[in-house]
Design a protein around this motif. Structure first.
Motif, mmCIF file in Angstrom:
data_model
loop_
_atom_site.group_PDB
_atom_site.id
_atom_site.type_symbol
_atom_site.label_atom_id
_atom_site.label_comp_id
_atom_site.label_asym_id
_atom_site.label_seq_id
_atom_site.Cartn_x
_atom_site.Cartn_y
_atom_site.Cartn_z
ATOM 1 N N LEU A 81 0.831 -1.208 0.000
ATOM 2 C CA LEU A 81 0.000 0.000 0.000
ATOM 3 C C LEU A 81 0.861 1.252 0.000
ATOM 4 O O LEU A 81 0.551 2.232 -0.688
ATOM 5 C CB LEU A 81 -0.929 0.000 1.221
ATOM 6 N N MET A 82 1.947 1.227 0.766
ATOM 7 C CA MET A 82 2.848 2.368 0.803
ATOM 8 C C MET A 82 3.532 2.567 -0.556
ATOM 9 O O MET A 82 3.698 3.697 -1.022
ATOM 10 C CB MET A 82 3.916 2.177 1.887
ATOM 11 N N GLU A 83 3.911 1.468 -1.198
ATOM 12 C CA GLU A 83 4.544 1.564 -2.513
ATOM 13 C C GLU A 83 3.561 2.126 -3.543
ATOM 14 O O GLU A 83 3.939 2.934 -4.394
ATOM 15 C CB GLU A 83 5.044 0.185 -2.952
ATOM 16 N N GLU A 84 2.297 1.719 -3.441
ATOM 17 C CA GLU A 84 1.299 2.228 -4.380
ATOM 18 C C GLU A 84 1.063 3.722 -4.171
ATOM 19 O O GLU A 84 0.902 4.475 -5.136
ATOM 20 C CB GLU A 84 -0.013 1.455 -4.218
ATOM 21 N N GLU A 85 1.061 4.159 -2.907
ATOM 22 C CA GLU A 85 0.910 5.582 -2.629
ATOM 23 C C GLU A 85 2.074 6.388 -3.194
ATOM 24 O O GLU A 85 1.924 7.557 -3.549
ATOM 25 C CB GLU A 85 0.821 5.825 -1.116
ATOM 26 N N ASN A 86 3.246 5.749 -3.277
ATOM 27 C CA ASN A 86 4.441 6.430 -3.779
ATOM 28 C C ASN A 86 4.642 6.245 -5.277
ATOM 29 O O ASN A 86 5.739 6.454 -5.792
ATOM 30 C CB ASN A 86 5.682 5.934 -3.027
ATOM 31 N N GLY A 87 3.595 5.824 -5.971
ATOM 32 C CA GLY A 87 3.684 5.741 -7.422
ATOM 33 C C GLY A 87 3.737 4.346 -7.992
ATOM 34 O O GLY A 87 3.872 4.180 -9.206
ATOM 35 N N GLY A 88 3.644 3.319 -7.133
ATOM 36 C CA GLY A 88 3.651 1.951 -7.632
ATOM 37 C C GLY A 88 2.338 1.616 -8.312
ATOM 38 O O GLY A 88 1.370 2.383 -8.280
ATOM 39 N N THR A 324 6.508 3.969 12.182
ATOM 40 C CA THR A 324 7.066 4.468 13.441
ATOM 41 C C THR A 324 6.472 5.831 13.788
ATOM 42 O O THR A 324 6.612 6.305 14.908
ATOM 43 C CB THR A 324 8.590 4.599 13.344
ATOM 44 N N GLY A 325 5.817 6.446 12.844
ATOM 45 C CA GLY A 325 5.172 7.741 13.024
ATOM 46 C C GLY A 325 4.682 8.212 11.673
ATOM 47 O O GLY A 325 4.809 7.497 10.672
ATOM 48 N N TYR A 326 4.067 9.392 11.634
ATOM 49 C CA TYR A 326 3.585 9.874 10.337
ATOM 50 C C TYR A 326 3.599 11.396 10.298
ATOM 51 O O TYR A 326 3.547 12.072 11.331
ATOM 52 C CB TYR A 326 2.183 9.340 10.047
ATOM 53 N N LEU A 373 -7.131 16.200 2.672
ATOM 54 C CA LEU A 373 -6.611 15.308 3.705
ATOM 55 C C LEU A 373 -6.535 13.897 3.149
ATOM 56 O O LEU A 373 -7.408 13.463 2.405
ATOM 57 C CB LEU A 373 -7.512 15.330 4.946
ATOM 58 N N THR A 374 -5.490 13.182 3.502
ATOM 59 C CA THR A 374 -5.322 11.814 3.030
ATOM 60 C C THR A 374 -5.256 10.850 4.214
ATOM 61 O O THR A 374 -4.930 11.250 5.334
ATOM 62 C CB THR A 374 -4.039 11.671 2.191
ATOM 63 N N PRO A 375 -5.555 9.575 3.988
ATOM 64 C CA PRO A 375 -5.528 8.591 5.086
ATOM 65 C C PRO A 375 -4.122 8.084 5.357
ATOM 66 O O PRO A 375 -3.196 8.307 4.573
ATOM 67 C CB PRO A 375 -6.418 7.469 4.557
ATOM 68 N N TYR A 392 -6.909 4.870 8.513
ATOM 69 C CA TYR A 392 -7.524 5.993 9.215
ATOM 70 C C TYR A 392 -7.679 7.157 8.250
ATOM 71 O O TYR A 392 -6.693 7.658 7.699
ATOM 72 C CB TYR A 392 -6.674 6.396 10.418
ATOM 73 N N LYS A 393 -8.921 7.571 8.056
ATOM 74 C CA LYS A 393 -9.217 8.616 7.079
ATOM 75 C C LYS A 393 -8.854 10.002 7.606
ATOM 76 O O LYS A 393 -8.888 10.255 8.803
ATOM 77 C CB LYS A 393 -10.706 8.575 6.704
ATOM 78 N N LYS A 394 -8.518 10.881 6.668
ATOM 79 C CA LYS A 394 -8.300 12.305 6.944
ATOM 80 C C LYS A 394 -7.303 12.529 8.079
ATOM 81 O O LYS A 394 -7.572 13.256 9.035
ATOM 82 C CB LYS A 394 -9.639 12.987 7.270
ATOM 83 N N MET A 395 -6.139 11.909 7.963
ATOM 84 C CA MET A 395 -5.128 12.003 9.014
ATOM 85 C C MET A 395 -3.952 12.898 8.637
ATOM 86 O O MET A 395 -3.246 13.398 9.509
ATOM 87 C CB MET A 395 -4.611 10.607 9.343
ATOM 88 N N SER A 396 -3.709 13.092 7.345
ATOM 89 C CA SER A 396 -2.535 13.853 6.914
ATOM 90 C C SER A 396 -2.960 14.966 5.972
ATOM 91 O O SER A 396 -3.680 14.733 4.991
ATOM 92 C CB SER A 396 -1.537 12.929 6.213
ATOM 93 N N VAL A 397 -2.527 16.200 6.290
ATOM 94 C CA VAL A 397 -2.867 17.358 5.459
ATOM 95 C C VAL A 397 -1.977 17.357 4.214
ATOM 96 O O VAL A 397 -0.764 17.193 4.294
ATOM 97 C CB VAL A 397 -2.662 18.677 6.234
ATOM 98 N N LYS A 398 -2.602 17.547 3.075
ATOM 99 C CA LYS A 398 -1.848 17.619 1.817
ATOM 100 C C LYS A 398 -1.868 19.023 1.202
ATOM 101 O O LYS A 398 -0.990 19.378 0.419
ATOM 102 C CB LYS A 398 -2.407 16.619 0.804
ATOM 103 N N SER A 399 -2.851 19.824 1.548
ATOM 104 C CA SER A 399 -2.891 21.200 1.059
ATOM 105 C C SER A 399 -3.743 22.049 1.988
ATOM 106 O O SER A 399 -4.601 21.533 2.715
ATOM 107 C CB SER A 399 -3.437 21.255 -0.368
ATOM 108 N N CYS A 400 -3.493 23.341 1.976
ATOM 109 C CA CYS A 400 -4.216 24.284 2.843
ATOM 110 C C CYS A 400 -4.829 25.391 2.001
ATOM 111 O O CYS A 400 -4.412 25.643 0.871
ATOM 112 C CB CYS A 400 -3.258 24.902 3.872
ATOM 113 N N GLY A 401 -5.821 26.045 2.579
ATOM 114 C CA GLY A 401 -6.456 27.156 1.881
ATOM 115 C C GLY A 401 -7.315 27.968 2.819
ATOM 116 O O GLY A 401 -7.501 27.615 3.987
ATOM 117 N N CYS A 402 -7.831 29.057 2.301
ATOM 118 C CA CYS A 402 -8.680 29.957 3.107
ATOM 119 C C CYS A 402 -10.139 29.583 2.914
ATOM 120 O O CYS A 402 -10.631 29.463 1.789
ATOM 121 C CB CYS A 402 -8.437 31.401 2.679
ATOM 122 N N HIS A 403 -10.838 29.417 4.049
ATOM 123 C CA HIS A 403 -12.255 29.012 4.031
ATOM 124 C C HIS A 403 -13.089 30.023 4.801
ATOM 125 O O HIS A 403 -12.621 30.597 5.767
ATOM 126 C CB HIS A 403 -12.406 27.631 4.685
#
Length: 403
Positions: A81-88, A324-326, A373-375, A392-403
Protein backbone atom coordinates in the motif's frame (compact mmCIF):
# COMPACT_ATOMS: atom_id res chain seq x y z
CA UNK A 1 11.90 27.21 6.88
CA UNK A 2 8.93 25.18 8.05
CA UNK A 3 7.80 25.20 11.65
CA UNK A 4 8.23 21.65 12.93
CA UNK A 5 6.06 20.49 15.79
CA UNK A 6 6.99 17.07 17.19
CA UNK A 7 5.03 15.35 19.95
CA UNK A 8 7.83 13.59 21.79
CA UNK A 9 6.06 11.74 24.57
CA UNK A 10 7.63 9.19 26.85
CA UNK A 11 5.14 7.03 28.69
CA UNK A 12 4.89 3.99 30.90
CA UNK A 13 7.92 3.19 32.99
CA UNK A 14 9.85 6.27 31.81
CA UNK A 15 7.26 8.94 32.54
CA UNK A 16 9.82 10.87 34.56
CA UNK A 17 12.00 11.59 31.52
CA UNK A 18 12.72 15.33 31.94
CA UNK A 19 12.58 16.37 28.28
CA UNK A 20 9.25 14.94 27.16
CA UNK A 21 7.14 17.62 25.55
CA UNK A 22 6.49 19.60 22.40
CA UNK A 23 9.42 20.55 20.17
CA UNK A 24 9.58 23.34 17.59
CA UNK A 25 11.92 24.56 14.88
CA UNK A 26 13.43 27.84 16.12
CA UNK A 27 14.14 29.04 12.59
CA UNK A 28 17.90 28.49 12.95
CA UNK A 29 18.05 24.86 11.78
CA UNK A 30 17.62 23.80 15.39
CA UNK A 31 14.83 21.89 17.11
CA UNK A 32 14.22 23.11 20.64
CA UNK A 33 11.72 22.14 23.31
CA UNK A 34 8.86 24.62 23.49
CA UNK A 35 7.14 23.31 26.57
CA UNK A 36 7.68 20.26 28.77
CA UNK A 37 4.68 18.12 29.59
CA UNK A 38 3.74 16.93 33.03
CA UNK A 39 3.19 13.18 33.61
CA UNK A 40 -0.57 13.81 33.71
CA UNK A 41 -0.45 15.65 30.38
CA UNK A 42 1.58 12.85 28.82
CA UNK A 43 -0.99 10.26 29.92
CA UNK A 44 -3.75 12.53 28.65
CA UNK A 45 -2.06 12.91 25.27
CA UNK A 46 -1.70 9.16 25.00
CA UNK A 47 -5.41 8.67 25.74
CA UNK A 48 -6.37 11.29 23.15
CA UNK A 49 -4.33 9.63 20.39
CA UNK A 50 -5.67 6.19 21.35
CA UNK A 51 -9.17 7.68 21.19
CA UNK A 52 -8.40 9.01 17.73
CA UNK A 53 -7.23 5.54 16.68
CA UNK A 54 -10.47 4.04 17.98
CA UNK A 55 -8.79 2.11 20.80
CA UNK A 56 -10.24 2.15 24.34
CA UNK A 57 -6.83 1.55 25.90
CA UNK A 58 -3.22 0.80 25.06
CA UNK A 59 -2.88 -2.81 23.84
CA UNK A 60 -0.74 -5.00 26.04
CA UNK A 61 2.90 -5.55 25.17
CA UNK A 62 3.24 -8.32 22.61
CA UNK A 63 6.25 -10.58 22.25
CA UNK A 64 5.13 -12.28 19.05
CA UNK A 65 7.66 -12.45 16.23
CA UNK A 66 7.02 -10.78 12.89
CA UNK A 67 8.16 -14.04 11.33
CA UNK A 68 4.74 -15.53 12.08
CA UNK A 69 2.51 -15.95 9.06
CA UNK A 70 -0.32 -13.56 10.02
CA UNK A 71 1.74 -10.42 10.81
CA UNK A 72 4.01 -11.14 7.83
CA UNK A 73 0.99 -11.24 5.52
CA UNK A 74 -0.35 -7.90 6.74
CA UNK A 75 3.11 -6.34 6.77
CA UNK A 76 3.49 -7.27 3.10
CA UNK A 77 0.10 -5.70 2.36
CA UNK A 78 1.09 -2.58 4.32
CA UNK A 79 4.35 -2.25 2.36
CA UNK A 80 2.53 -2.70 -0.93
CA UNK A 81 0.00 0.00 0.00
CA UNK A 82 2.85 2.37 0.80
CA UNK A 83 4.54 1.56 -2.51
CA UNK A 84 1.30 2.23 -4.38
CA UNK A 85 0.91 5.58 -2.63
CA UNK A 86 4.44 6.43 -3.78
CA UNK A 87 3.68 5.74 -7.42
CA UNK A 88 3.65 1.95 -7.63
CA UNK A 89 1.08 0.02 -9.68
CA UNK A 90 -1.70 -2.22 -8.47
CA UNK A 91 -0.71 -5.02 -10.85
CA UNK A 92 2.77 -5.09 -9.30
CA UNK A 93 1.26 -5.35 -5.81
CA UNK A 94 -0.99 -8.26 -6.84
CA UNK A 95 1.87 -10.12 -8.48
CA UNK A 96 4.25 -9.70 -5.54
CA UNK A 97 1.70 -10.95 -3.00
CA UNK A 98 0.08 -13.53 -5.28
CA UNK A 99 -3.30 -11.89 -4.74
CA UNK A 100 -6.41 -12.84 -6.67
CA UNK A 101 -8.68 -10.20 -8.13
CA UNK A 102 -11.22 -10.75 -5.35
CA UNK A 103 -8.53 -10.34 -2.68
CA UNK A 104 -7.23 -7.17 -4.32
CA UNK A 105 -10.74 -5.71 -4.42
CA UNK A 106 -11.32 -6.67 -0.78
CA UNK A 107 -8.12 -4.88 0.28
CA UNK A 108 -9.09 -1.73 -1.62
CA UNK A 109 -12.67 -1.75 -0.33
CA UNK A 110 -11.92 -2.49 3.32
CA UNK A 111 -11.03 -0.03 6.08
CA UNK A 112 -9.85 -2.72 8.48
CA UNK A 113 -8.03 -5.99 7.81
CA UNK A 114 -7.79 -8.36 10.77
CA UNK A 115 -5.95 -11.66 11.05
CA UNK A 116 -6.69 -14.47 13.50
CA UNK A 117 -4.27 -17.30 14.22
CA UNK A 118 -5.64 -20.77 14.75
CA UNK A 119 -5.91 -21.74 18.40
CA UNK A 120 -6.05 -25.14 20.08
CA UNK A 121 -9.66 -25.30 21.14
CA UNK A 122 -11.49 -28.37 22.43
CA UNK A 123 -14.22 -29.51 20.07
CA UNK A 124 -16.14 -32.74 20.55
CA UNK A 125 -15.54 -35.41 17.93
CA UNK A 126 -17.34 -35.46 14.60
CA UNK A 127 -18.02 -38.33 12.26
CA UNK A 128 -15.02 -37.63 10.05
CA UNK A 129 -11.73 -37.95 11.83
CA UNK A 130 -9.08 -37.99 9.10
CA UNK A 131 -9.39 -34.26 8.57
CA UNK A 132 -8.25 -31.43 10.84
CA UNK A 133 -10.22 -29.09 13.05
CA UNK A 134 -9.35 -25.39 13.28
CA UNK A 135 -10.75 -22.71 15.56
CA UNK A 136 -10.31 -18.91 15.49
CA UNK A 137 -11.21 -16.49 18.26
CA UNK A 138 -13.12 -13.64 16.57
CA UNK A 139 -14.64 -12.23 19.78
CA UNK A 140 -12.63 -9.00 19.48
CA UNK A 141 -14.07 -8.14 16.09
CA UNK A 142 -16.60 -5.27 16.37
CA UNK A 143 -20.16 -6.34 15.64
CA UNK A 144 -20.92 -3.12 13.76
CA UNK A 145 -18.23 -3.75 11.13
CA UNK A 146 -19.48 -4.82 7.72
CA UNK A 147 -17.75 -7.96 6.43
CA UNK A 148 -16.38 -7.45 2.92
CA UNK A 149 -14.82 -10.89 2.86
CA UNK A 150 -13.01 -13.53 4.90
CA UNK A 151 -10.72 -16.41 4.03
CA UNK A 152 -8.68 -19.21 5.50
CA UNK A 153 -5.05 -19.18 4.41
CA UNK A 154 -3.30 -22.52 4.74
CA UNK A 155 0.17 -23.39 3.49
CA UNK A 156 0.99 -26.38 1.31
CA UNK A 157 4.46 -27.74 0.63
CA UNK A 158 5.30 -30.01 -2.30
CA UNK A 159 4.97 -33.76 -1.80
CA UNK A 160 8.15 -35.74 -2.40
CA UNK A 161 6.28 -38.80 -3.68
CA UNK A 162 6.25 -38.58 -7.53
CA UNK A 163 2.95 -40.45 -7.78
CA UNK A 164 1.11 -38.26 -5.26
CA UNK A 165 2.67 -35.11 -6.73
CA UNK A 166 0.86 -35.70 -10.04
CA UNK A 167 -2.55 -36.20 -8.40
CA UNK A 168 -5.23 -33.52 -8.04
CA UNK A 169 -6.93 -33.07 -4.66
CA UNK A 170 -9.96 -31.17 -3.38
CA UNK A 171 -9.51 -29.32 -0.10
CA UNK A 172 -12.87 -28.62 1.50
CA UNK A 173 -13.66 -26.56 4.57
CA UNK A 174 -16.80 -27.26 6.60
CA UNK A 175 -18.32 -25.35 9.50
CA UNK A 176 -19.09 -27.32 12.64
CA UNK A 177 -22.73 -26.71 13.57
CA UNK A 178 -25.11 -28.03 16.18
CA UNK A 179 -28.27 -29.75 15.00
CA UNK A 180 -31.66 -29.51 16.72
CA UNK A 181 -30.89 -32.80 18.45
CA UNK A 182 -27.67 -31.37 19.87
CA UNK A 183 -25.38 -33.43 17.64
CA UNK A 184 -22.53 -31.78 15.79
CA UNK A 185 -22.65 -31.90 11.99
CA UNK A 186 -20.66 -30.49 9.10
CA UNK A 187 -21.94 -27.69 6.88
CA UNK A 188 -20.15 -27.03 3.59
CA UNK A 189 -18.45 -23.62 3.31
CA UNK A 190 -16.01 -23.69 0.37
CA UNK A 191 -13.46 -25.79 -1.50
CA UNK A 192 -10.37 -25.44 -3.69
CA UNK A 193 -8.45 -27.85 -5.91
CA UNK A 194 -4.70 -28.33 -5.69
CA UNK A 195 -2.01 -30.72 -6.89
CA UNK A 196 0.55 -32.62 -4.88
CA UNK A 197 3.34 -30.64 -6.55
CA UNK A 198 2.00 -27.24 -5.45
CA UNK A 199 3.93 -25.10 -2.95
CA UNK A 200 2.34 -21.94 -1.52
CA UNK A 201 -0.76 -20.62 0.20
CA UNK A 202 -4.24 -21.99 -0.44
CA UNK A 203 -7.16 -19.61 0.17
CA UNK A 204 -10.62 -20.85 1.16
CA UNK A 205 -13.55 -18.45 1.36
CA UNK A 206 -15.04 -18.10 4.88
CA UNK A 207 -17.28 -15.09 4.24
CA UNK A 208 -20.42 -17.20 4.76
CA UNK A 209 -19.69 -18.10 8.39
CA UNK A 210 -17.78 -15.11 9.86
CA UNK A 211 -20.77 -12.72 10.33
CA UNK A 212 -22.64 -15.43 12.24
CA UNK A 213 -19.67 -16.10 14.51
CA UNK A 214 -19.40 -12.41 15.33
CA UNK A 215 -23.11 -11.86 15.94
CA UNK A 216 -23.57 -15.16 17.84
CA UNK A 217 -20.25 -16.12 19.50
CA UNK A 218 -21.62 -19.39 20.87
CA UNK A 219 -22.18 -20.58 17.30
CA UNK A 220 -18.42 -20.58 16.64
CA UNK A 221 -17.55 -24.26 16.97
CA UNK A 222 -14.72 -24.04 14.48
CA UNK A 223 -13.94 -25.54 11.09
CA UNK A 224 -13.27 -28.99 9.73
CA UNK A 225 -10.70 -29.33 6.93
CA UNK A 226 -11.16 -32.34 4.63
CA UNK A 227 -9.04 -33.59 1.69
CA UNK A 228 -10.12 -35.98 -1.08
CA UNK A 229 -8.47 -37.12 -4.33
CA UNK A 230 -10.50 -35.72 -7.22
CA UNK A 231 -10.72 -39.15 -8.85
CA UNK A 232 -11.80 -40.78 -5.57
CA UNK A 233 -14.26 -38.35 -3.93
CA UNK A 234 -15.38 -40.94 -1.38
CA UNK A 235 -11.90 -41.45 0.04
CA UNK A 236 -10.75 -38.98 2.67
CA UNK A 237 -7.04 -38.60 3.36
CA UNK A 238 -5.10 -36.65 5.94
CA UNK A 239 -4.25 -33.02 5.04
CA UNK A 240 -0.62 -33.76 5.91
CA UNK A 241 -0.54 -36.38 3.14
CA UNK A 242 -0.59 -33.60 0.52
CA UNK A 243 1.73 -31.30 2.46
CA UNK A 244 -0.82 -29.03 4.19
CA UNK A 245 0.53 -27.35 7.35
CA UNK A 246 -2.40 -27.40 9.78
CA UNK A 247 -0.71 -27.08 13.17
CA UNK A 248 2.89 -28.08 13.66
CA UNK A 249 5.41 -26.33 11.48
CA UNK A 250 7.47 -23.15 11.10
CA UNK A 251 5.91 -19.90 12.34
CA UNK A 252 5.84 -18.47 8.82
CA UNK A 253 3.57 -21.29 7.59
CA UNK A 254 1.06 -21.31 10.47
CA UNK A 255 -2.58 -21.29 9.21
CA UNK A 256 -4.62 -18.16 9.86
CA UNK A 257 -7.86 -16.46 8.97
CA UNK A 258 -8.04 -12.96 7.49
CA UNK A 259 -11.13 -10.74 7.58
CA UNK A 260 -11.68 -7.71 5.33
CA UNK A 261 -14.00 -5.21 6.99
CA UNK A 262 -15.74 -1.98 6.04
CA UNK A 263 -16.07 0.36 9.00
CA UNK A 264 -19.53 1.52 9.97
CA UNK A 265 -20.08 5.24 10.45
CA UNK A 266 -21.24 4.56 13.97
CA UNK A 267 -18.68 2.02 15.19
CA UNK A 268 -17.79 2.43 18.86
CA UNK A 269 -15.17 0.49 20.84
CA UNK A 270 -16.54 -2.31 23.00
CA UNK A 271 -15.27 -0.55 26.11
CA UNK A 272 -16.23 3.08 26.52
CA UNK A 273 -13.67 5.86 26.29
CA UNK A 274 -14.09 8.61 28.86
CA UNK A 275 -15.23 11.93 27.44
CA UNK A 276 -13.32 15.13 27.80
CA UNK A 277 -14.49 17.30 30.68
CA UNK A 278 -15.20 20.98 30.08
CA UNK A 279 -12.17 21.81 32.23
CA UNK A 280 -9.87 19.77 30.03
CA UNK A 281 -11.38 21.32 26.91
CA UNK A 282 -10.74 24.83 28.24
CA UNK A 283 -7.17 23.95 29.23
CA UNK A 284 -6.44 22.53 25.78
CA UNK A 285 -8.03 25.53 24.10
CA UNK A 286 -5.90 27.92 26.15
CA UNK A 287 -2.78 25.91 25.36
CA UNK A 288 -3.52 25.95 21.61
CA UNK A 289 -4.02 29.72 21.77
CA UNK A 290 -0.71 30.09 23.61
CA UNK A 291 1.05 27.96 20.99
CA UNK A 292 -0.37 30.08 18.17
CA UNK A 293 0.76 33.30 19.81
CA UNK A 294 4.27 31.90 20.30
CA UNK A 295 4.43 30.43 16.81
CA UNK A 296 6.99 32.46 14.81
CA UNK A 297 4.87 31.89 11.70
CA UNK A 298 1.64 33.14 13.28
CA UNK A 299 0.49 36.15 11.29
CA UNK A 300 2.11 34.98 8.08
CA UNK A 301 0.21 33.98 4.95
CA UNK A 302 -1.88 30.80 5.10
CA UNK A 303 0.11 27.73 4.10
CA UNK A 304 1.04 24.20 5.19
CA UNK A 305 3.73 23.48 7.81
CA UNK A 306 5.40 20.31 9.08
CA UNK A 307 3.96 18.33 11.98
CA UNK A 308 5.27 14.85 12.75
CA UNK A 309 3.63 12.46 15.21
CA UNK A 310 6.14 9.90 16.52
CA UNK A 311 4.73 6.56 17.67
CA UNK A 312 8.26 5.54 18.59
CA UNK A 313 8.57 8.44 21.04
CA UNK A 314 5.26 7.31 22.50
CA UNK A 315 7.00 4.01 23.30
CA UNK A 316 4.37 2.16 21.29
CA UNK A 317 6.80 0.16 19.14
CA UNK A 318 6.01 -2.98 21.15
CA UNK A 319 2.50 -3.15 19.66
CA UNK A 320 2.54 -0.86 16.61
CA UNK A 321 4.38 -2.70 13.85
CA UNK A 322 4.31 0.12 11.28
CA UNK A 323 4.75 3.00 10.79
CA UNK A 324 7.07 4.47 13.44
CA UNK A 325 5.17 7.74 13.02
CA UNK A 326 3.59 9.87 10.34
CA UNK A 327 3.66 13.38 8.89
CA UNK A 328 0.36 14.95 9.88
CA UNK A 329 1.23 18.52 8.78
CA UNK A 330 -0.96 21.47 9.73
CA UNK A 331 -2.29 24.72 8.30
CA UNK A 332 -1.39 28.10 9.80
CA UNK A 333 -1.28 31.73 8.83
CA UNK A 334 -3.73 34.49 8.02
CA UNK A 335 -6.08 34.94 5.12
CA UNK A 336 -5.26 38.57 4.36
CA UNK A 337 -6.65 40.74 1.61
CA UNK A 338 -6.03 40.31 -1.26
CA UNK A 339 -6.41 36.51 -1.32
CA UNK A 340 -3.79 35.50 -3.86
CA UNK A 341 -3.95 32.33 -5.93
CA UNK A 342 -1.47 30.44 -3.72
CA UNK A 343 -3.88 30.78 -0.77
CA UNK A 344 -6.27 28.35 -2.49
CA UNK A 345 -9.23 30.42 -1.31
CA UNK A 346 -12.86 29.48 -1.85
CA UNK A 347 -15.29 31.96 -3.43
CA UNK A 348 -17.00 32.21 -0.06
CA UNK A 349 -13.69 33.15 1.58
CA UNK A 350 -13.21 35.95 -0.95
CA UNK A 351 -16.67 37.36 -0.21
CA UNK A 352 -16.14 37.00 3.55
CA UNK A 353 -12.85 38.90 3.26
CA UNK A 354 -14.59 41.82 1.54
CA UNK A 355 -17.32 41.88 4.19
CA UNK A 356 -14.67 41.75 6.93
CA UNK A 357 -12.90 44.78 5.46
CA UNK A 358 -16.16 46.74 5.63
CA UNK A 359 -16.99 45.69 9.19
CA UNK A 360 -14.00 43.96 10.87
CA UNK A 361 -15.57 44.05 14.35
CA UNK A 362 -18.62 42.08 13.28
CA UNK A 363 -17.38 39.70 10.59
CA UNK A 364 -14.18 37.64 11.06
CA UNK A 365 -11.60 36.93 8.40
CA UNK A 366 -11.67 33.52 6.68
CA UNK A 367 -9.74 30.75 8.40
CA UNK A 368 -6.70 28.88 7.18
CA UNK A 369 -7.69 25.20 7.06
CA UNK A 370 -6.91 21.96 5.21
CA UNK A 371 -8.37 21.65 1.72
CA UNK A 372 -7.15 18.09 1.17
CA UNK A 373 -6.61 15.31 3.70
CA UNK A 374 -5.32 11.81 3.03
CA UNK A 375 -5.53 8.59 5.09
CA UNK A 376 -2.75 6.67 6.79
CA UNK A 377 -2.50 2.94 7.46
CA UNK A 378 -1.43 1.58 10.84
CA UNK A 379 -0.43 -2.04 11.43
CA UNK A 380 -0.56 -3.24 15.03
CA UNK A 381 -0.95 -6.22 17.35
CA UNK A 382 -4.34 -6.30 19.04
CA UNK A 383 -3.21 -9.15 21.29
CA UNK A 384 -1.01 -12.25 21.16
CA UNK A 385 -2.99 -13.88 18.35
CA UNK A 386 -4.66 -11.10 16.34
CA UNK A 387 -3.05 -8.48 14.09
CA UNK A 388 -4.87 -5.52 12.53
CA UNK A 389 -4.16 -3.29 9.53
CA UNK A 390 -6.40 -0.25 9.76
CA UNK A 391 -6.85 2.70 7.42
CA UNK A 392 -7.52 5.99 9.21
CA UNK A 393 -9.22 8.62 7.08
CA UNK A 394 -8.30 12.31 6.94
CA UNK A 395 -5.13 12.00 9.01
CA UNK A 396 -2.53 13.85 6.91
CA UNK A 397 -2.87 17.36 5.46
CA UNK A 398 -1.85 17.62 1.82
CA UNK A 399 -2.89 21.20 1.06
CA UNK A 400 -4.22 24.28 2.84
CA UNK A 401 -6.46 27.16 1.88
CA UNK A 402 -8.68 29.96 3.11
CA UNK A 403 -12.26 29.01 4.03
Amino acid sequence: MNFVLVFSLVLGEVLCWPHAGVYIDNGLNQTIIDREMTPAEKREMEMEILNLLGLPERPKRVSKSLKRSAPRFLLDIYKSLMEEENGGHRSERSADLNLSGDEQNAIDESDVIMTFESINHHVSSVRHERGKRLWFNVSEMPIAENVVGAELRIYQKEILSPKKARNVYTVTVFELVNTDSGERELEYISAVNTTGSFTGWLNLNLTACLPTWVAFPDSNKGLYLSVHPVDKPGREIRPEDIGLITAKGPDETHPFMVAFLKASNHVQPKRSIRDLSSKRRVRKSNYVEMMLNDNPHYGSTCKMYDLYISFKDLKWQDWIIAPTGYSAHYCAGECKFPLNGHMNATNHAIVQTLVHLMNPNKFPKPCCAPTKLTPISVLYFQDDTNVILKKYKKMSVKSCGCH
